[in-house]
Motif scaffolding. Structure first.
Motif, short mmCIF file in Angstrom:
data_model
loop_
_atom_site.label_atom_id
_atom_site.label_comp_id
_atom_site.label_asym_id
_atom_site.label_seq_id
_atom_site.Cartn_x
_atom_site.Cartn_y
_atom_site.Cartn_z
N PRO A 43 3.11 3.37 -9.55
CA PRO A 43 1.84 3.28 -8.83
C PRO A 43 1.50 4.61 -8.16
O PRO A 43 2.32 5.16 -7.44
CB PRO A 43 2.09 2.19 -7.80
CG PRO A 43 3.49 1.74 -7.95
CD PRO A 43 4.12 2.50 -9.04
N VAL A 44 0.32 5.11 -8.43
CA VAL A 44 -0.11 6.39 -7.86
C VAL A 44 -1.47 6.18 -7.21
O VAL A 44 -2.34 5.53 -7.75
CB VAL A 44 -0.22 7.48 -8.96
CG1 VAL A 44 -0.78 8.77 -8.40
CG2 VAL A 44 1.14 7.72 -9.59
N LEU A 45 -1.63 6.76 -6.03
CA LEU A 45 -2.89 6.72 -5.30
C LEU A 45 -3.40 8.14 -5.14
O LEU A 45 -2.62 9.07 -4.95
CB LEU A 45 -2.69 6.07 -3.93
CG LEU A 45 -2.34 4.59 -3.97
CD1 LEU A 45 -1.81 4.13 -2.63
CD2 LEU A 45 -3.54 3.78 -4.39
N ALA A 58 4.21 14.48 1.65
CA ALA A 58 4.31 13.03 1.81
C ALA A 58 3.10 12.51 2.56
O ALA A 58 2.48 13.23 3.33
CB ALA A 58 5.58 12.66 2.56
N THR A 59 2.81 11.24 2.32
CA THR A 59 1.73 10.56 3.03
C THR A 59 2.22 9.18 3.44
O THR A 59 2.79 8.46 2.63
CB THR A 59 0.47 10.41 2.16
OG1 THR A 59 0.04 11.70 1.74
CG2 THR A 59 -0.65 9.70 2.90
N ALA A 89 1.09 13.63 5.91
CA ALA A 89 -0.17 13.08 6.40
C ALA A 89 0.00 11.61 6.74
O ALA A 89 0.90 10.94 6.22
CB ALA A 89 -1.26 13.24 5.35
N HIS A 90 -0.87 11.13 7.61
CA HIS A 90 -0.91 9.70 7.95
C HIS A 90 -2.33 9.23 7.70
O HIS A 90 -3.28 9.80 8.21
CB HIS A 90 -0.53 9.48 9.42
CG HIS A 90 -0.77 8.07 9.87
ND1 HIS A 90 -1.74 7.75 10.78
CD2 HIS A 90 -0.17 6.91 9.52
CE1 HIS A 90 -1.73 6.44 10.98
NE2 HIS A 90 -0.79 5.92 10.23
N VAL A 91 -2.46 8.19 6.87
CA VAL A 91 -3.76 7.61 6.57
C VAL A 91 -3.68 6.13 6.92
O VAL A 91 -2.80 5.42 6.43
CB VAL A 91 -4.14 7.76 5.08
CG1 VAL A 91 -5.46 7.08 4.77
CG2 VAL A 91 -4.17 9.23 4.68
N GLU A 92 -4.57 5.69 7.79
CA GLU A 92 -4.59 4.28 8.18
C GLU A 92 -5.85 3.63 7.62
O GLU A 92 -6.95 4.15 7.78
CB GLU A 92 -4.57 4.14 9.70
CG GLU A 92 -4.49 2.69 10.16
CD GLU A 92 -4.36 2.55 11.67
OE1 GLU A 92 -4.12 1.43 12.12
OE2 GLU A 92 -4.52 3.57 12.38
N VAL A 115 4.97 4.73 1.57
CA VAL A 115 5.36 6.14 1.65
C VAL A 115 5.07 6.75 0.28
O VAL A 115 5.65 6.36 -0.73
CB VAL A 115 6.84 6.30 2.02
CG1 VAL A 115 7.20 7.77 2.13
CG2 VAL A 115 7.15 5.56 3.31
N LEU A 116 4.14 7.70 0.27
CA LEU A 116 3.73 8.38 -0.96
C LEU A 116 4.30 9.77 -1.00
O LEU A 116 4.42 10.43 0.04
CB LEU A 116 2.20 8.48 -1.03
CG LEU A 116 1.38 7.23 -0.70
CD1 LEU A 116 -0.10 7.55 -0.75
CD2 LEU A 116 1.72 6.10 -1.63
N ASP A 117 4.63 10.25 -2.19
CA ASP A 117 5.06 11.64 -2.30
C ASP A 117 3.81 12.52 -2.42
O ASP A 117 2.68 12.04 -2.32
CB ASP A 117 6.04 11.83 -3.47
CG ASP A 117 5.42 11.59 -4.84
OD1 ASP A 117 4.17 11.51 -4.96
OD2 ASP A 117 6.19 11.48 -5.81
N GLY A 118 4.00 13.81 -2.63
CA GLY A 118 2.89 14.75 -2.67
C GLY A 118 1.89 14.50 -3.77
O GLY A 118 0.72 14.88 -3.66
N SER A 119 2.32 13.82 -4.84
CA SER A 119 1.41 13.53 -5.94
C SER A 119 0.73 12.17 -5.78
O SER A 119 -0.08 11.79 -6.62
CB SER A 119 2.16 13.58 -7.27
OG SER A 119 3.11 12.52 -7.33
#
Length: 148
Positions: A43-45, A58-59, A89-92, A115-119
């Motif tokens: 899964p990629v966002l 990271a996000t 980054a933090h995205v809410e 927790v997302l990596d840089g991609s």
């Protein structure tokens, strides 16, 4: 009368046990499982999916709800950590406004933090109130973000 006392004691023990298990799971990082089907992608966002830029390393994507006290404390922890660490980054986002993400990632409670990596690949998740130590642990245990 004696049976009622035993029943009340049994209910109290079960309730206390359930509460302890629930509390122990709050904020615990769970790494994303590898996709069993080799043809399926992880899964990629993207920034377009979130309406905000991703961190280069990271996000923390936090799914929250309006009337959620743990959501506010978790957001404060993750915002502070993102401000201290470059590339994080933090995205809410509001879960009720993004039901597509809720369904896609099987979110059952708020806050849930992906927790997302840089991609933008999902490397793990945390549910419930999250402490700073748990958030740092998530970054350290997430293979693509461990050097942040």
């Amino acid at each position: 009368m004696e049976l009622r006392v035993l029943l009340v004691l049994a209910v109290l023990v079960l309730t206390a046990t359930a509460g302890l298990v629930w509390r122990s799971r709050n904020g615990r990082f769970v790494a994303a499982r590898a996709v069993p089907d080799a043809t399926a992608a992880d899964p990629v966002l993207t920034a377009a999916d979130l309406g905000a830029p991703l961190g280069t390393a990271a996000t923390f994507l936090q799914l929250s709800s309006e009337a959620c006290a743990p959501c506010r404390s978790t957001a404060a922890v993750l915002r502070a950590l993102a401000a201290e660490r470059s590339g994080v980054a933090h995205v809410e986002v509001r879960a009720e406004e993004r039901l597509d993400l809720v369904r896609r990632f099987s979110v059952l409670r708020t806050p849930t933090v992906l927790v997302l990596d840089g991609s933008g690949a999902v490397r793990g998740r945390m549910s419930g109130a999250t402490t700073r130590a748990q958030a740092v642990d998530a970054l350290d245990r997430c293979p693509a973000t461990a050097d942040v």
